[in-house]
Scaffold this active site. Structure first.
Site, PDB file in Angstrom:
ATOM      1  N   ASN A 104      21.837 -22.570  -3.643  1.00  0.00           N
ATOM      2  CA  ASN A 104      23.136 -23.018  -3.128  1.00  0.00           C
ATOM      3  C   ASN A 104      23.823 -21.908  -2.341  1.00  0.00           C
ATOM      4  O   ASN A 104      23.600 -20.715  -2.600  1.00  0.00           O
ATOM      5  CB  ASN A 104      24.042 -23.469  -4.284  1.00  0.00           C
ATOM      6  CG  ASN A 104      23.449 -24.662  -5.018  1.00  0.00           C
ATOM      7  OD1 ASN A 104      22.606 -25.381  -4.469  1.00  0.00           O
ATOM      8  ND2 ASN A 104      23.846 -24.853  -6.266  1.00  0.00           N
ATOM      9  N   HIS A 121      19.201 -18.547  -0.303  1.00  0.00           N
ATOM     10  CA  HIS A 121      19.490 -19.136   1.019  1.00  0.00           C
ATOM     11  C   HIS A 121      20.834 -18.712   1.583  1.00  0.00           C
ATOM     12  O   HIS A 121      21.401 -19.404   2.412  1.00  0.00           O
ATOM     13  CB  HIS A 121      19.401 -20.673   0.917  1.00  0.00           C
ATOM     14  CG  HIS A 121      18.025 -21.144   0.579  1.00  0.00           C
ATOM     15  ND1 HIS A 121      17.765 -22.361   0.001  1.00  0.00           N
ATOM     16  CD2 HIS A 121      16.808 -20.540   0.717  1.00  0.00           C
ATOM     17  CE1 HIS A 121      16.453 -22.486  -0.186  1.00  0.00           C
ATOM     18  NE2 HIS A 121      15.861 -21.396   0.236  1.00  0.00           N
ATOM     19  N   CYS A 132      24.180  -9.808  16.738  1.00  0.00           N
ATOM     20  CA  CYS A 132      23.904  -8.480  16.141  1.00  0.00           C
ATOM     21  C   CYS A 132      23.808  -8.527  14.625  1.00  0.00           C
ATOM     22  O   CYS A 132      23.557  -7.507  13.980  1.00  0.00           O
ATOM     23  CB  CYS A 132      25.004  -7.498  16.565  1.00  0.00           C
ATOM     24  SG  CYS A 132      26.601  -7.812  15.796  1.00  0.00           S
ATOM     25  N   SER A 199      15.898 -30.919  -5.863  1.00  0.00           N
ATOM     26  CA  SER A 199      14.854 -31.912  -5.558  1.00  0.00           C
ATOM     27  C   SER A 199      13.492 -31.240  -5.426  1.00  0.00           C
ATOM     28  O   SER A 199      12.477 -31.905  -5.301  1.00  0.00           O
ATOM     29  CB  SER A 199      15.207 -32.637  -4.251  1.00  0.00           C
ATOM     30  OG  SER A 199      15.385 -31.665  -3.228  1.00  0.00           O
TER      31      SER A 199
HETATM   32  C1  BV8 Z   1      10.553 -20.550   5.882  1.00  0.00           C
HETATM   33  C2  BV8 Z   1      20.609 -23.106   3.302  1.00  0.00           C
HETATM   34  C3  BV8 Z   1       9.253 -19.730   7.572  1.00  0.00           C
HETATM   35  C4  BV8 Z   1      21.238 -23.761   4.484  1.00  0.00           C
HETATM   36  C5  BV8 Z   1      18.513 -24.263   2.935  1.00  0.00           C
HETATM   37  C6  BV8 Z   1       5.804 -23.888   2.852  1.00  0.00           C
HETATM   38  C7  BV8 Z   1       6.109 -22.535   2.723  1.00  0.00           C
HETATM   39  C8  BV8 Z   1       7.178 -21.976   3.411  1.00  0.00           C
HETATM   40  C9  BV8 Z   1       7.972 -22.795   4.235  1.00  0.00           C
HETATM   41  C10 BV8 Z   1       7.680 -24.134   4.347  1.00  0.00           C
HETATM   42  C11 BV8 Z   1       6.612 -24.681   3.658  1.00  0.00           C
HETATM   43  N1  BV8 Z   1       6.573 -26.000   3.956  1.00  0.00           N
HETATM   44  C12 BV8 Z   1       7.591 -26.312   4.785  1.00  0.00           C
HETATM   45  C13 BV8 Z   1       8.262 -25.195   5.070  1.00  0.00           C
HETATM   46  C14 BV8 Z   1       9.412 -25.125   5.965  1.00  0.00           C
HETATM   47  C15 BV8 Z   1      10.739 -25.292   5.222  1.00  0.00           C
HETATM   48  C16 BV8 Z   1      10.709 -26.376   4.178  1.00  0.00           C
HETATM   49  O1  BV8 Z   1      10.540 -26.103   3.002  1.00  0.00           O
HETATM   50  N2  BV8 Z   1      10.902 -27.613   4.614  1.00  0.00           N
HETATM   51  C17 BV8 Z   1      10.955 -28.723   3.671  1.00  0.00           C
HETATM   52  C18 BV8 Z   1      11.937 -29.778   4.201  1.00  0.00           C
HETATM   53  C19 BV8 Z   1       9.561 -29.252   3.486  1.00  0.00           C
HETATM   54  N3  BV8 Z   1      11.108 -24.036   4.612  1.00  0.00           N
HETATM   55  C20 BV8 Z   1      11.767 -23.128   5.368  1.00  0.00           C
HETATM   56  O2  BV8 Z   1      12.030 -23.277   6.542  1.00  0.00           O
HETATM   57  C21 BV8 Z   1      12.156 -21.824   4.660  1.00  0.00           C
HETATM   58  N4  BV8 Z   1      11.787 -20.738   5.481  1.00  0.00           N
HETATM   59  O3  BV8 Z   1       9.652 -21.212   5.537  1.00  0.00           O
HETATM   60  O4  BV8 Z   1      10.423 -19.586   6.783  1.00  0.00           O
HETATM   61  C22 BV8 Z   1       8.886 -18.418   8.013  1.00  0.00           C
HETATM   62  C23 BV8 Z   1       7.732 -17.871   7.517  1.00  0.00           C
HETATM   63  C24 BV8 Z   1       7.379 -16.651   7.980  1.00  0.00           C
HETATM   64  C25 BV8 Z   1       8.181 -16.001   8.930  1.00  0.00           C
HETATM   65  C26 BV8 Z   1       9.340 -16.595   9.409  1.00  0.00           C
HETATM   66  C27 BV8 Z   1       9.708 -17.804   8.939  1.00  0.00           C
HETATM   67  C28 BV8 Z   1      13.654 -21.682   4.497  1.00  0.00           C
HETATM   68  C29 BV8 Z   1      14.229 -22.842   3.782  1.00  0.00           C
HETATM   69  C30 BV8 Z   1      15.719 -22.612   3.534  1.00  0.00           C
HETATM   70  C31 BV8 Z   1      16.527 -23.674   4.249  1.00  0.00           C
HETATM   71  N5  BV8 Z   1      17.925 -23.550   3.874  1.00  0.00           N
HETATM   72  N6  BV8 Z   1      19.776 -24.051   2.570  1.00  0.00           N
HETATM   73  C32 BV8 Z   1      22.286 -24.780   4.095  1.00  0.00           C
HETATM   74  O5  BV8 Z   1      22.621 -24.911   2.897  1.00  0.00           O
HETATM   75  O6  BV8 Z   1      22.777 -25.445   5.009  1.00  0.00           O
HETATM   76  S1  BV8 Z   1      17.626 -25.458   2.113  1.00  0.00           S
HETATM   77  C33 BV8 Z   1      18.674 -26.509   1.240  1.00  0.00           C
HETATM   78  O7  BV8 Z   1      17.946 -27.673   0.918  1.00  0.00           O
HETATM   79  C34 BV8 Z   1      19.090 -26.017  -0.113  1.00  0.00           C
HETATM   80  O8  BV8 Z   1      19.412 -24.656  -0.098  1.00  0.00           O
HETATM   81  C35 BV8 Z   1      17.932 -26.307  -1.022  1.00  0.00           C
HETATM   82  O9  BV8 Z   1      17.016 -25.258  -1.034  1.00  0.00           O
HETATM   83  C36 BV8 Z   1      17.256 -27.436  -0.309  1.00  0.00           C
HETATM   84  C37 BV8 Z   1      17.222 -28.719  -1.103  1.00  0.00           C
HETATM   85  O10 BV8 Z   1      18.431 -28.921  -1.597  1.00  0.00           O
HETATM   86  P1  BV8 Z   1      18.643 -29.142  -3.196  1.00  0.00           P
HETATM   87  O11 BV8 Z   1      19.416 -27.983  -3.660  1.00  0.00           O
HETATM   88  O12 BV8 Z   1      17.399 -29.452  -3.920  1.00  0.00           O
HETATM   89  O13 BV8 Z   1      19.531 -30.420  -3.099  1.00  0.00           O
HETATM   90  P2  BV8 Z   1      19.053 -31.887  -2.827  1.00  0.00           P
HETATM   91  O14 BV8 Z   1      20.222 -32.590  -2.272  1.00  0.00           O
HETATM   92  O15 BV8 Z   1      17.752 -31.912  -2.095  1.00  0.00           O
HETATM   93  O16 BV8 Z   1      18.746 -32.412  -4.299  1.00  0.00           O
HETATM   94  C38 BV8 Z   1      19.779 -32.407  -5.260  1.00  0.00           C
HETATM   95  C39 BV8 Z   1      19.088 -32.626  -6.592  1.00  0.00           C
HETATM   96  O17 BV8 Z   1      20.065 -32.547  -7.623  1.00  0.00           O
HETATM   97  C40 BV8 Z   1      18.431 -33.996  -6.699  1.00  0.00           C
HETATM   98  O18 BV8 Z   1      17.168 -33.850  -7.305  1.00  0.00           O
HETATM   99  C41 BV8 Z   1      19.391 -34.780  -7.617  1.00  0.00           C
HETATM  100  O19 BV8 Z   1      18.706 -35.710  -8.445  1.00  0.00           O
HETATM  101  C42 BV8 Z   1      19.968 -33.668  -8.465  1.00  0.00           C
HETATM  102  N7  BV8 Z   1      21.325 -33.899  -8.964  1.00  0.00           N
HETATM  103  C43 BV8 Z   1      22.368 -34.456  -8.293  1.00  0.00           C
HETATM  104  N8  BV8 Z   1      23.474 -34.432  -9.096  1.00  0.00           N
HETATM  105  C44 BV8 Z   1      23.100 -33.840 -10.266  1.00  0.00           C
HETATM  106  C45 BV8 Z   1      21.736 -33.495 -10.190  1.00  0.00           C
HETATM  107  N9  BV8 Z   1      21.071 -32.892 -11.206  1.00  0.00           N
HETATM  108  C46 BV8 Z   1      21.771 -32.621 -12.324  1.00  0.00           C
HETATM  109  N10 BV8 Z   1      23.084 -32.912 -12.477  1.00  0.00           N
HETATM  110  C47 BV8 Z   1      23.773 -33.518 -11.486  1.00  0.00           C
HETATM  111  N11 BV8 Z   1      25.082 -33.814 -11.651  1.00  0.00           N
HETATM  112 ZN    ZN Z   2      27.797  -9.094  17.088  1.00  0.00          ZN
END
Ligand code: BV8
Ligand code: ZN
Length: 257
Positions: A104, A121, A132, A199
């Site tokens: 988060n 993140h 910069c 998720s």
């Molecule tokens: C990278 C910040 C490349 C921004 C976020 C394999 C390896 C490496 C990378 C990849 C890979 N496969 C694909 C990739 C690329 C990508 C990726 O993972 N894509 C996904 C869509 C497949 N990953 C990246 O790009 C990462 N970087 O790979 O760099 C690289 C490599 C070498 C050199 C240079 C570059 C970077 C990823 C970071 C992205 N930034 N956040 C912002 O916030 O705006 S990601 C963002 O979404 C969140 O931070 C979190 O990580 C993610 C998912 O969000 P969740 O927190 O899970 O929330 P979500 O809504 O999905 O789910 C909520 C959950 O809570 C649900 O399950 C629900 O049931 C539950 N819930 C709801 N209410 C409750 C609850 N549970 C309990 N109680 C409740 N009350």
């Molecule tokens: Zn600057």
């Protein structure tokens, strides 16, 4: 409604020296912060997260992206930590070593009293210059509502005049090395890893519970419903984090124990 906490988990927690938490948007949901998937409701409902949470999106339309992040930052400023954040913080007084690793970008764990929170993140409240990468001091108080609903011109960097961007890790950007190392270390060494409200889709964060399970940790998932981690977790506690974590605390360290 009584929450069933497995007795094996209670015993392990009572003797645990090191507990780690990996949290996602679900841990802040009960504070009124839309989860990452929900954040694209209302004004942004026609966008996909990866369309807004990337450097390309900022290059294409910096006012739309900055408006989205300021809208989210405003929600965080108006929110309070919930029972999940607060109980996670209290558990640190019961277990010798607790690590909180979060995906988060809000500061609700810190505001609940958790220390040394690892932000994989980045953080909404630490914007940087797109050119910069110097930290930009945000003016205090709640940002104004974006005119016309969502576009907002980002501030300019006082050092180089570049555009200020959110201090978060976007898709296609690397998780900071030092944070990643601390997170992996915690998962390798902990007795119990709780993965809470995520998720488990985004990598590399979603690989942390797998690293923990391969080590010595008992992996416990807390979520409203099934995720890809169900097969990895030894226990899947289904329900709201703000209900389950306090119930867990009472079962392990409650008043009568
Ligand atoms: C990278 C910040 C490349 C921004 C976020 C394999 C390896 C490496 C990378 C990849 C890979 N496969 C694909 C990739 C690329 C990508 C990726 O993972 N894509 C996904 C869509 C497949 N990953 C990246 O790009 C990462 N970087 O790979 O760099 C690289 C490599 C070498 C050199 C240079 C570059 C970077 C990823 C970071 C992205 N930034 N956040 C912002 O916030 O705006 S990601 C963002 O979404 C969140 O931070 C979190 O990580 C993610 C998912 O969000 P969740 O927190 O899970 O929330 P979500 O809504 O999905 O789910 C909520 C959950 O809570 C649900 O399950 C629900 O049931 C539950 N819930 C709801 N209410 C409750 C609850 N549970 C309990 N109680 C409740 N009350
Ligand atoms: Zn600057």
């Amino acid at each position: 409604m009584t929450i069933e906490i497995p007795s094996e988990l209670i015993v392990v927690l009572r003797n645990a020296r090191h507990v780690a938490f990996l949290t996602g948007a679900g841990v802040s949901a009960e504070s009124g912060i839309p989860t990452f998937r929900d954040a694209l409701t209302g004004l942004w409902e026609n966008f996909d997260a990866e369309q807004l949470a990337s450097a390309d999106a900022f290059r294409r339309d910096r006012e739309l992206v900055w408006g989205w992040y300021e809208w989210r930052r405003m929600k965080v400023l108006k929110a309070e930590p919930n029972a999940a954040h607060c109980t996670i913080s209290t558990i640190a007084s019961k277990v010798p070593h607790v690590d909180v690793v979060t995906q988060n970008v809000d500061d609700l764990h810190e505001r609940a009293g958790s220390e040394n929170v690892v932000h994989l993140h980045g953080r909404l409240d630490h914007p940087i210059c797109f050119a910069c990468r110097r930290l930009h001091e945000l003016s205090l108080g709640i940002p104004e509502e974006p005119e016309g609903g969502r576009r907002l011109a980002p501030p300019r960097c006082e050092y180089c005049g570049g555009y200020v961007r959110p201090g978060v890790v976007w898709f296609g950007e690397s998780v900071p090395e030092s944070e990643w190392k601390v997170a992996v270390d915690a998962c390798r060494k902990c007795d119990v890893l709780f993965t809470v409200g995520t998720s488990s889709i985004v990598q590399p964060a979603a690989s942390l519970p797998v690293i923990a399970a391969r080590g010595r940790a008992m992996v416990v998932q807390i979520n409203l419903g099934p995720t890809s981690l169900d097969g990895i977790a030894q226990f899947n506690l289904v329900g709201q984090a703000g209900v389950i974590i306090p119930a867990l605390f009472d079962a392990v360290w409650g008043p009568s124990k």
